[in-house]
Motif scaffolding. Structure first.
Motif, short mmCIF file in Angstrom:
data_model
loop_
_atom_site.label_atom_id
_atom_site.label_comp_id
_atom_site.label_asym_id
_atom_site.label_seq_id
_atom_site.Cartn_x
_atom_site.Cartn_y
_atom_site.Cartn_z
N GLY A 16 0.81 -1.22 0.00
CA GLY A 16 0.00 0.00 0.00
C GLY A 16 0.84 1.26 0.00
O GLY A 16 0.63 2.17 -0.81
N ASP A 17 1.82 1.32 0.91
CA ASP A 17 2.70 2.50 0.99
C ASP A 17 3.52 2.65 -0.29
O ASP A 17 3.76 3.77 -0.76
CB ASP A 17 3.62 2.39 2.20
CG ASP A 17 2.88 2.55 3.52
OD1 ASP A 17 1.79 3.14 3.51
OD2 ASP A 17 3.40 2.08 4.55
N SER A 18 3.99 1.52 -0.83
CA SER A 18 4.82 1.58 -2.04
C SER A 18 4.04 2.18 -3.20
O SER A 18 4.58 2.99 -3.97
CB SER A 18 5.28 0.16 -2.41
OG SER A 18 6.08 -0.39 -1.39
N ILE A 19 2.78 1.81 -3.33
CA ILE A 19 1.96 2.34 -4.43
C ILE A 19 1.65 3.81 -4.21
O ILE A 19 1.69 4.62 -5.14
CB ILE A 19 0.68 1.51 -4.58
CG1 ILE A 19 1.04 0.15 -5.22
CG2 ILE A 19 -0.38 2.24 -5.40
CD1 ILE A 19 -0.12 -0.76 -5.45
N LEU A 20 1.39 4.20 -2.98
CA LEU A 20 1.10 5.61 -2.69
C LEU A 20 2.31 6.49 -2.97
O LEU A 20 2.17 7.67 -3.28
CB LEU A 20 0.66 5.77 -1.23
CG LEU A 20 -0.69 5.14 -0.88
CD1 LEU A 20 -0.98 5.33 0.61
CD2 LEU A 20 -1.82 5.73 -1.72
N ASN A 21 3.52 5.92 -2.90
CA ASN A 21 4.75 6.69 -3.13
C ASN A 21 5.19 6.66 -4.59
O ASN A 21 6.23 7.22 -4.94
CB ASN A 21 5.87 6.16 -2.25
CG ASN A 21 5.64 6.46 -0.78
OD1 ASN A 21 5.05 7.48 -0.44
ND2 ASN A 21 6.08 5.57 0.09
N THR A 22 4.43 6.01 -5.47
CA THR A 22 4.77 5.94 -6.89
C THR A 22 4.43 7.26 -7.57
O THR A 22 3.37 7.83 -7.32
CB THR A 22 4.01 4.79 -7.57
OG1 THR A 22 4.32 3.56 -6.92
CG2 THR A 22 4.38 4.68 -9.04
N ASP A 23 5.33 7.74 -8.46
CA ASP A 23 5.02 9.00 -9.16
C ASP A 23 4.67 8.72 -10.62
O ASP A 23 4.91 7.64 -11.15
CB ASP A 23 6.19 9.99 -9.06
CG ASP A 23 7.46 9.49 -9.72
OD1 ASP A 23 7.42 9.22 -10.93
OD2 ASP A 23 8.49 9.37 -9.03
N VAL A 24 4.08 9.71 -11.27
CA VAL A 24 3.53 9.53 -12.60
C VAL A 24 4.60 9.23 -13.64
O VAL A 24 4.35 8.52 -14.63
CB VAL A 24 2.71 10.77 -13.00
CG1 VAL A 24 3.61 11.96 -13.29
CG2 VAL A 24 1.80 10.47 -14.18
N SER A 25 5.82 9.72 -13.44
CA SER A 25 6.89 9.46 -14.42
C SER A 25 7.24 7.97 -14.46
O SER A 25 7.54 7.42 -15.53
CB SER A 25 8.14 10.28 -14.09
OG SER A 25 8.67 9.90 -12.82
#
Length: 601
Positions: A400-409
């Motif tokens: 969950g945290d890993s996905i929330l920290n993903t950026d659009v680039s």
């Protein structure tokens, strides 16, 4: 010999208890036994005990000498467990225990549901009937016969056969490694080979046990110590092997039609993607992309609803050595072809249509809600355990945290590399009436890499395509080019030395004049006002492809005149063949899986 050693080690089991390690983190207890067995427990998330044993043992671990061994062993173990439950020994029976088992490409899974009072008995059943399983050559041969019959049933079922074909197209030369039943090589798997496979993979340091229940962690740990904890520690570490698996990516897109008992057409599109073992971030991005695609408010979903499409859904299957993104659409019969073209077109420019900050943030919120519900359910330990042997115990809990920290680039790079204009497998399920009504033979023909073998044939001195066979080939080539936008097509025209030297077609000359590259490299062609037959044959097909939407940047042609000794050789020279090349530079196998270039040694 495993069971003899087991009897010997029981006398020393008390000494192993003190070595157990238990870590509690965010509602889960991670228990590590000294013999290599790992367990994850969610206390208070189930009124009964849900116990799942996952072994790092699937078809990927097999070789050509033991294909189907994992499935054979799972069936033998399941039969022995079922036989024991049917005898109602010590209160364990099908009336008190729910049991199931299955094998995947990566793991063998045994699932039990029982009362808390039966926990220790179930764990003892696992120890005796799985890890310490005794079986004979006759057991192996009998199960092989059963699996061979299962293979015949699969082959006779059109939908199952299509799923098998999907695997073969997605994974090409590696497809046999994903065949759980062993395929054609099953017959060569001997009882000795199965026994050797059992000793190598049905071991403690290959196992994770996922448990959800309503007892204290201390009571569970004590039960594990007395049953699973006294099993012997193996010398072999299966983790050393499983880190070596890599799959070669698809090269070309394929499409097929399958007649089925469906009410409305169902279109499935599938992509092969990297697994978590080599590229954990690829898993995060796959989940996130699926959430974006499934947003009912996005542009594609909105447009498809207006076109009468009943369903447009992304399903992401994250495995340890490969992942699969599947998109399922249910277009209306009357607008199928329009819907299919729209879906293909929008997915080929998905970076511009869906991948942006707004869509990504909305997807993160939806994923967070779904993930929160999952992690608070009784199935959470299973998902943690599924990935633990190949990544670590933290992977799914930190997802969950890993996905929330993903950026659009990151997501744009991911879609550009693996989805946009990338090879995929497409299958359309339709019933008999829909097949005829949609004219699928011509508008959605079966297409695969055999297009590379296409050869158009001609009569002497004729440069137009004649006959249904030639026209069907041309139609297939056009459709294939549309679903493979990253491929350069080269038409190779041939003529025999006995044919005329000059052929005329003003429309072809005008076509050549409209192409700056041709004007620059062959200025004399237009001045002459004619083409040799070998070039005319190639140019007429190129013009047809261009007129029907294939960019000239993807089209090129060659011509060659050949000699012959007789009429048969002369006829063979009157043809036009096809060559295929990638437009994009091919990514190395290492970079495809790990997402970065291979470090210099």
């Amino acid at each position: 010999m495993k069971w003899i050693y087991f009897l010997f080690i029981m006398s020393f089991c008390v000494a192993t208890f003190a070595q157990r390690e238990t870590i509690k983190r965010e509602g889960f207890s991670y228990i590590k036994l000294p013999n290599g067995v790992n367990a994850v427990y969610a206390e208070g998330k189930s009124s009964n005990m849900q116990i799942t044993l996952l072994l790092r043992c699937g078809s990927l671990m097999e070789t050509d000498t033991n294909r189907g061994a994992a499935y054979i062993l799972q069936n033998i173990a399941a039969q022995k467990i079922a036989a024991r439950l049917s005898k109602n020994i010590q209160g364990l029976s099908f009336q008190t225990i729910n049991f199931s088992a299955y094998t995947t490409t990566e793991q063998t899974v045994f699932q039990f549901t029982s009362s808390a009072a039966q926990l220790q008995q179930v764990l003892k059943l696992i120890a005796d009937s799985v890890f310490m399983m005794k079986f004979t050559a006759a057991d192996v041969l009998k199960v092989k016969e059963d699996i061979a019959q299962e293979q015949k049933i699969i082959a006779a079922d059109p939908e199952k056969a299509m799923q098998k074909l999907m695997t073969e197209r997605l994974f090409r030369f590696d497809a046999h490694r994903l065949n759980i039943t062993g395929g054609e090589k099953l017959a060569k798997t001997t009882p000795v080979a199965v026994d050797s496979f059992f000793n190598r993979y049905y071991i403690t340091n290959s196992a994770v046990i996922a448990i959800a229940g309503n007892i204290s962690t201390n009571i569970l740990s004590d039960a594990l110590d007395k049953t699973i904890g006294i099993l012997p520690t193996p010398d072999f570490n299966s983790e050393a092997i499983v880190k070596l698996f890599t799959f070669r990516p698809m090269v070309y897109s394929s499409q097929y039609t399958q007649k089925s008992a469906v009410d409305s057409p169902e279109l499935q599109l599938c992509w092969q993607l990297p697994g978590l073992n080599s590229n954990i971030s690829a898993g995060h991005l796959g989940y996130l992309l699926s959430a974006i695609i499934n947003d009912k408010a996005n542009y594609i979903q909105t447009k498809l609803r207006k076109m009468g499409c009943q369903k447009f859904e992304a399903q992401f299957e994250a495995n340890n050595f490969y992942s699969i993104l599947k998109i399922v659409a249910k277009p209306s019969v009357g607008r199928f072809h329009e819907t299919n073209q729209f879906i293909q077109s929008e997915l080929n420019r998905i970076n511009n249509v869906l991948v942006n900050e707004t869509m990504m943030n909305a997807a993160k919120i939806r994923f967070k809600e779904e993930y929160f519900n999952l992690m608070n359910s009784a199935s959470a330990p299973f998902w943690i355990a599924k990935y633990w042997p190949f990544t670590n115990e933290d992977y799914f809990q930190n997802l969950g945290d890993s996905i929330l920290n993903t950026d659009v680039s990151q997501l744009k790079k991911y879609t550009a590399e693996y989805i946009k204009e990338s090879p995929h497998f497409a299958v359309l399920f339709v019933n008999e009436d829909q097949y005829s009504a949609l004219k699928l033979d011509s508008l959605f023909p079966d297409l695969d890499e055999t297009i590379n073998e296409t050869v158009f044939t001609y009569r002497q001195n004729i440069t137009d395509l004649e006959g249904k066979d030639n026209l069907d080939k041309r139609n297939k080539l056009l459709n294939w080019a549309k679903i493979n936008p990253d491929i350069l097509l080269q038409l190779n025209g041939f003529a025999d030395e006995g044919e005329f030297n000059k052929t005329y077609d003003d429309s072809v000359l005008a076509f050549i004049d409209s192409i700056p590259t041709f004007r620059k490299t062959n200025p004399d062609l237009l001045k002459k006002g004619y083409l040799r037959p070998e070039m005319m044959r190639a140019m007429k097909i190129l013009k047809y492809l261009s007129d029907n939407g294939i960019s000239m940047e993807r089209l090129t042609g060659t011509s060659m005149r050949a000699s012959s000794k007789n009429k048969k050789e002369a006829q063979a020279n009157m043809k036009c063949s096809v060559s295929l090349n990638k437009l994009r530079e091919k990514t190395s196998l290492y970079e495809y899986h790990y997402g970065v270039p291979k470090p210099k040694e």
